[in-house]
Scaffold this motif. Structure first.
Motif, PDB file in Angstrom:
ATOM      1  N   ALA A 135       1.005  -1.041  -0.140  1.00  0.00           N
ATOM      2  CA  ALA A 135      -0.192  -0.104   0.069  1.00  0.00           C
ATOM      3  C   ALA A 135       0.895   1.180  -0.017  1.00  0.00           C
ATOM      4  CB  ALA A 135      -1.048  -0.076   0.985  1.00  0.00           C
ATOM      5  N   LEU A 136       1.604   1.212   0.752  1.00  0.00           N
ATOM      6  CA  LEU A 136       2.712   2.557   0.909  1.00  0.00           C
ATOM      7  C   LEU A 136       3.587   2.634  -0.465  1.00  0.00           C
ATOM      8  CD1 LEU A 136       3.812   2.543   4.562  1.00  0.00           C
ATOM      9  CD2 LEU A 136       2.191   3.737   3.616  1.00  0.00           C
ATOM     10  N   GLY A 137       4.030   1.438  -0.880  1.00  0.00           N
ATOM     11  CA  GLY A 137       4.555   1.556  -2.202  1.00  0.00           C
ATOM     12  C   GLY A 137       3.856   2.253  -3.224  1.00  0.00           C
ATOM     13  N   ALA A 138       2.383   1.537  -3.299  1.00  0.00           N
ATOM     14  CA  ALA A 138       1.690   2.329  -4.242  1.00  0.00           C
ATOM     15  C   ALA A 138       1.351   3.675  -4.169  1.00  0.00           C
ATOM     16  CB  ALA A 138       0.220   1.553  -4.158  1.00  0.00           C
ATOM     17  N   LEU A 139       1.302   4.188  -2.858  1.00  0.00           N
ATOM     18  CA  LEU A 139       1.075   5.629  -2.722  1.00  0.00           C
ATOM     19  C   LEU A 139       2.343   6.318  -2.876  1.00  0.00           C
ATOM     20  CD1 LEU A 139      -0.918   5.091   0.814  1.00  0.00           C
ATOM     21  CD2 LEU A 139      -1.875   6.209  -1.236  1.00  0.00           C
ATOM     22  N   ALA A 140       3.491   5.818  -2.555  1.00  0.00           N
ATOM     23  CA  ALA A 140       4.642   6.387  -2.910  1.00  0.00           C
ATOM     24  C   ALA A 140       4.779   6.914  -4.494  1.00  0.00           C
ATOM     25  CB  ALA A 140       5.933   5.677  -2.397  1.00  0.00           C
ATOM     26  N   ALA A 141       4.515   5.719  -5.106  1.00  0.00           N
ATOM     27  CA  ALA A 141       4.494   5.677  -6.658  1.00  0.00           C
ATOM     28  C   ALA A 141       3.515   6.922  -7.211  1.00  0.00           C
ATOM     29  CB  ALA A 141       4.325   4.521  -7.036  1.00  0.00           C
ATOM     30  N   ASP A 142       2.454   6.843  -6.658  1.00  0.00           N
ATOM     31  CA  ASP A 142       1.323   7.869  -7.015  1.00  0.00           C
ATOM     32  C   ASP A 142       1.873   9.387  -6.739  1.00  0.00           C
ATOM     33  OD1 ASP A 142      -1.257   8.203  -8.133  1.00  0.00           O
ATOM     34  OD2 ASP A 142      -1.469   9.172  -6.294  1.00  0.00           O
ATOM     35  N   THR A 143       2.476   9.540  -5.367  1.00  0.00           N
ATOM     36  CA  THR A 143       3.307  10.693  -5.167  1.00  0.00           C
ATOM     37  C   THR A 143       4.349  10.958  -6.185  1.00  0.00           C
ATOM     38  OG1 THR A 143       2.847  10.051  -2.923  1.00  0.00           O
ATOM     39  CG2 THR A 143       4.720  11.908  -3.390  1.00  0.00           C
ATOM     40  N   ALA A 144       5.210  10.260  -6.404  1.00  0.00           N
ATOM     41  CA  ALA A 144       5.937  10.530  -7.652  1.00  0.00           C
ATOM     42  C   ALA A 144       5.442  10.809  -9.035  1.00  0.00           C
ATOM     43  CB  ALA A 144       7.033   9.442  -7.788  1.00  0.00           C
ATOM     44  N   ASP A 145       4.314  10.117  -9.280  1.00  0.00           N
ATOM     45  CA  ASP A 145       3.744  10.587 -10.555  1.00  0.00           C
ATOM     46  C   ASP A 145       2.801  11.881 -10.437  1.00  0.00           C
ATOM     47  OD1 ASP A 145       4.354   8.040 -11.621  1.00  0.00           O
ATOM     48  OD2 ASP A 145       2.271   7.048 -11.291  1.00  0.00           O
ATOM     49  N   LEU A 146       2.406  12.183  -9.399  1.00  0.00           N
ATOM     50  CA  LEU A 146       1.775  13.671  -9.256  1.00  0.00           C
ATOM     51  C   LEU A 146       2.946  14.555  -9.190  1.00  0.00           C
ATOM     52  CD1 LEU A 146      -0.611  15.476  -8.436  1.00  0.00           C
ATOM     53  CD2 LEU A 146      -0.162  14.921  -6.094  1.00  0.00           C
ATOM     54  N   LEU A 147       3.891  14.472  -8.505  1.00  0.00           N
ATOM     55  CA  LEU A 147       4.797  15.724  -8.338  1.00  0.00           C
ATOM     56  C   LEU A 147       5.646  15.581  -9.596  1.00  0.00           C
ATOM     57  CD1 LEU A 147       5.796  15.016  -4.916  1.00  0.00           C
ATOM     58  CD2 LEU A 147       4.794  16.966  -5.617  1.00  0.00           C
ATOM     59  N   THR A 148       5.552  14.454 -10.524  1.00  0.00           N
ATOM     60  CA  THR A 148       6.478  14.832 -11.879  1.00  0.00           C
ATOM     61  C   THR A 148       5.609  14.655 -13.006  1.00  0.00           C
ATOM     62  OG1 THR A 148       6.890  12.388 -12.098  1.00  0.00           O
ATOM     63  CG2 THR A 148       8.513  13.594 -10.724  1.00  0.00           C
ATOM     64  N   GLY A 149       4.521  14.784 -13.075  1.00  0.00           N
ATOM     65  CA  GLY A 149       3.504  14.668 -13.953  1.00  0.00           C
ATOM     66  C   GLY A 149       2.925  16.118 -14.618  1.00  0.00           C
ATOM     67  N   PRO A 150       2.135  16.129 -15.508  1.00  0.00           N
ATOM     68  CA  PRO A 150       1.515  17.437 -16.004  1.00  0.00           C
ATOM     69  C   PRO A 150       0.505  18.126 -15.074  1.00  0.00           C
ATOM     70  CG  PRO A 150       0.403  15.495 -16.987  1.00  0.00           C
ATOM     71  CD  PRO A 150       1.701  14.791 -16.157  1.00  0.00           C
TER      72      PRO A 150
END
Length: 199
Positions: A135-150
């Motif tokens: 769960a924390l890995g999925a949330l961390a990946a989503d954080t990275a996607d949000l912060l580096t995405g459009p």
């Protein structure tokens, strides 16, 4: 003062939270008027419910306090990264390290261990730890996607004190909910009345 999710209903998700679970995760601690906090991860039970409602864990995961504490610790670091992005300041090293650890912590195989009784052996982590790690890995990946995405450029903090939630801005809207927008408008109207009386 910290409250559990049962003490008061949570406001609706902030704009963008359905698209980015990391935003919803960051907003799982809510500042309320009067200096109160609503912490949706405040207890193992509420943290487990939060994960289950988002499809990140089974409803019967049986989280313990150590699991809930790990979630709250990562949430604090995710919030620090969101704040640094909004403020255009360097990302805190501790926050980057925490998110990167969560990204890499999910094992792909049972690790090798040694003890004097069994010698070399393989042992998978505790099932609850595995659930939380994933769960924390999925949330961390989503954080990275949000912060580096459009959508990173649309990230903002709610503009209605004392609210501490984050959202994705849509047009001129800077509030996470109708309640916060109404509170901000009422505060502006009150300030105008006070200013008019002073003149």
């Amino acid at each position: 003062m910290e409250e559990t999710a049962n003490a008061q209903p949570a406001p609706p998700p902030a704009p963008g939270a359905e698209q980015y679970p990391a935003l919803d995760f960051a907003d799982s601690v809510i500042a309320l008027p009067g200096g109160r906090l609503l912490d949706l991860l405040g207890t193992p039970r509420s943290a487990g419910r939060w994960l289950a409602e988002r499809g990140l864990a089974p409803a019967d995961a049986g989280l313990h306090e150590v699991c809930a504490a790990r979630m709250r610790a990562l949430r604090q670091q995710v919030r620090a990264l969101l704040a640094s992005r909004i403020d255009r300041t360097p990302a805190p090293r501790e926050a980057l390290a925490a998110v990167n650890e969560a990204l890499t912590r999910v094992p792909t195989a049972a690790p090798l261990h040694w003890d004097e009784v069994r010698g070399l052996h393989r042992a998978a982590p505790h099932p609850t730890d595995q659930i939380v790690d994933h769960a924390l890995g999925a949330l961390a990946a989503d954080t990275a996607d949000l912060l580096t995405g459009p959508d990173a450029a649309r990230l903002t903090a709610c503009g209605s004190p004392p609210c501490n939630r984050y959202l994705l801005r849509a047009g001129r809207r800077h509030w996470c909910s109708t309640r916060c927008g109404d509170r901000a408008r009422a505060a502006r109207a009150y300030a105008r009345r006070i200013e008019a009386r002073a003149d």
